[in-house]
Structures are given as C-alpha cells and as structure tokens.
Design an enzyme around this catalytic site. Structure first.
Site, PDB file in Angstrom:
ATOM      1  N   LEU A  77       0.815  -1.212   0.000  1.00 60.02           N
ATOM      2  CA  LEU A  77       0.000   0.000   0.000  1.00 60.02           C
ATOM      3  C   LEU A  77       0.852   1.267   0.000  1.00 60.02           C
ATOM      4  O   LEU A  77       2.023   1.233   0.393  1.00 60.02           O
ATOM      5  CB  LEU A  77      -0.917   0.015   1.218  1.00 60.02           C
ATOM      6  N   SER A  78       0.258   2.366  -0.407  1.00 61.07           N
ATOM      7  CA  SER A  78       0.913   3.662  -0.282  1.00 61.07           C
ATOM      8  C   SER A  78       1.187   3.918   1.196  1.00 61.07           C
ATOM      9  O   SER A  78       0.307   3.738   2.043  1.00 61.07           O
ATOM     10  CB  SER A  78      -0.001   4.764  -0.833  1.00 61.07           C
TER      11      SER A  78
ATOM     12  N   SER B  10       3.318   2.189   2.967  1.00 61.56           N
ATOM     13  CA  SER B  10       3.709   0.944   3.647  1.00 61.56           C
ATOM     14  C   SER B  10       5.195   0.907   3.979  1.00 61.56           C
ATOM     15  O   SER B  10       5.618   0.178   4.880  1.00 61.56           O
ATOM     16  CB  SER B  10       3.354  -0.270   2.773  1.00 61.56           C
ATOM     17  N   GLY B  11       5.994   1.678   3.251  1.00 58.33           N
ATOM     18  CA  GLY B  11       7.438   1.691   3.491  1.00 58.33           C
ATOM     19  C   GLY B  11       8.256   1.125   2.345  1.00 58.33           C
ATOM     20  O   GLY B  11       9.457   0.897   2.489  1.00 58.33           O
ATOM     21  N   LYS B  12       7.619   0.924   1.201  1.00 56.79           N
ATOM     22  CA  LYS B  12       8.313   0.342   0.041  1.00 56.79           C
ATOM     23  C   LYS B  12       9.555   1.131  -0.342  1.00 56.79           C
ATOM     24  O   LYS B  12      10.654   0.569  -0.464  1.00 56.79           O
ATOM     25  CB  LYS B  12       7.368   0.286  -1.172  1.00 56.79           C
ATOM     26  N   SER B  13       9.389   2.420  -0.577  1.00 52.97           N
ATOM     27  CA  SER B  13      10.509   3.247  -1.036  1.00 52.97           C
ATOM     28  C   SER B  13      11.593   3.354   0.024  1.00 52.97           C
ATOM     29  O   SER B  13      12.791   3.307  -0.282  1.00 52.97           O
ATOM     30  CB  SER B  13      10.014   4.648  -1.419  1.00 52.97           C
TER      31      SER B  13
ATOM     32  N   SER C 236       1.647  -1.481  -7.323  1.00 55.92           N
ATOM     33  CA  SER C 236       1.314  -2.614  -8.196  1.00 55.92           C
ATOM     34  C   SER C 236       0.223  -3.475  -7.567  1.00 55.92           C
ATOM     35  O   SER C 236       0.472  -4.612  -7.157  1.00 55.92           O
ATOM     36  CB  SER C 236       2.568  -3.444  -8.519  1.00 55.92           C
TER      37      SER C 236
END
Length: 206
Positions: free
Chosen positions: A34-35, A37-40, A107
């Site tokens: 999710l936006s 969530s900590g991906k970047s 995604s």
C-alpha cells in the site's frame, strides 16, 4: 510499422558476458504494498547496502517514474496496468544488463505482477510484499494522499476505493509493524545471500 516487420537484433555482448563482468546474479526486487507501507524507504536502504559493497544496482520508484517515462499516464485502472507493464519491460532490460534492479510500486493487481514476473527468468524475479496495515499507512500519510482520498479529492486510490490484491506466495514477506527498517533490510539481504545473488563473505553495513 507492422509487428511482422520488426525483427529482434542480436548483440555481440551477451547477458552472460555482462553477468561475468559484474560478478553478480541479476534480478528484480519487486517491492509491492500500500501507499505509505514503506516500500521506497526499505528499497532505498537495501540499495544503499548493496551499493556500499560495489553491487551494481538501480532503483525504480513509482513517483519518480511518473515524472518521466510514465508522465502520460493517469490513475484509471487501465493507466495503472500500463504503468506496471512499462516498468516490467524496463526491469527486464536492467536484468539483461546484469543489474540488481529494485522497483517500489504499489502494483495492486496480481495479474500485473504476474506479467512483470513472466518477462524475466523464474529465478530473476523476487516479489517482496511490504505488509503494513491500512490504518498504519493512513497514520503515516506523509503525502496527504489518504486524507484526500477519504474526502473524495482523489479517486481510484488503492486501499480506499480501489482494491489491493495481496501477494499469495511472495518470496519475501515483510511486516513493518513488527520490524525496524534495518531488520527489514537484513531479511532481504539474507535472502539474496542464501540464494546466491550476492556473496556471503561481505560486510553489508550501511
């Protein structure tokens, strides 16, 4: 130009040649979640560890790509599908170049992630599910997107009025509510070592 008039041109330098030169096993580290969530954040920290040990990498971030390659796309479902399709193709090129490419994109649809996976070898795609509860993502909301989505100012926002289809069998499952950024990075690095993408006898300190 009709597709039948397009012929693949083989180059003199092969994928195996580049892999040998760079001394690493190329792959796609596909961060999904999710936006907020900590991906970047996690992808950046992983790349820093790899870069510090002279691993050849490149990070593709969702927001950054929409400033250039995908600036013509909106956020309708069809645009989001095309957004991921293009990223999959770019990732394939980076893998062919011998790099470890990190992609940080929501995604949200399983089918799109499967298409991206199908573009590279079966062992060249590592799906990393950054699993953060929606309520925590909304609390972070550093860009104010959730607040706008809740008010109706942003439409088709993942987790609010557009679905997020969770990965069923990700190679790496990260729960940020239980782990620090450093612990999340270590989980990913250890996976890369275990399966031979990078060498074990290196100090991957930040």
């Amino acid at each position: 130009m009709e597709e039948k008039n397009i012929v693949w041109h083989d180059t003199n330098i092969t994928k195996n040649d580049r892999n040998s030169l760079l001394n690493q096993k190329p792959c796609v580290l596909w961060f999904t979640g999710l936006s907020g969530s900590g991906k970047s954040t996690i992808a950046n920290a992983v790349e820093r560890k790899l870069f510090n040990k002279s691993r050849k990498t490149y990070l593709l971030d969702g927001d950054n790509v929409r400033h250039g390659l995908n600036k013509d796309l909106g956020f309708l479902e069809s645009d989001r599908i095309e957004n991921i399709r293009r990223i999959g193709e770019v990732s394939k090129l980076f893998v062919d170049a011998g790099l470890i490419v990190l992609t940080a994109f929501i995604s949200p649809f399983k089918s799109d992630r499967q298409i991206a996976k199908s573009l590279v070898g079966y062992d060249e795609f590592i799906e990393i599910f950054i699993d953060t509860p929606l309520e925590i993502c909304e609390e972070r909301d550093s860009k104010g997107f959730y607040k706008k989505a809740r008010s109706g100012a942003i439409k088709n926002f993942t987790g609010i009025d557009s679905p997020y289809e969770k990965p069923e069998n990700p190679q790496i499952h990260i729960k940020t509510a239980k782990n620090t950024v450093e612990e999340c990075v270590d989980i990913i690095i250890n996976h890369l070592i275990k399966f031979g993408y990078i060498e074990e006898n290196n100090d991957y300190s930040i």
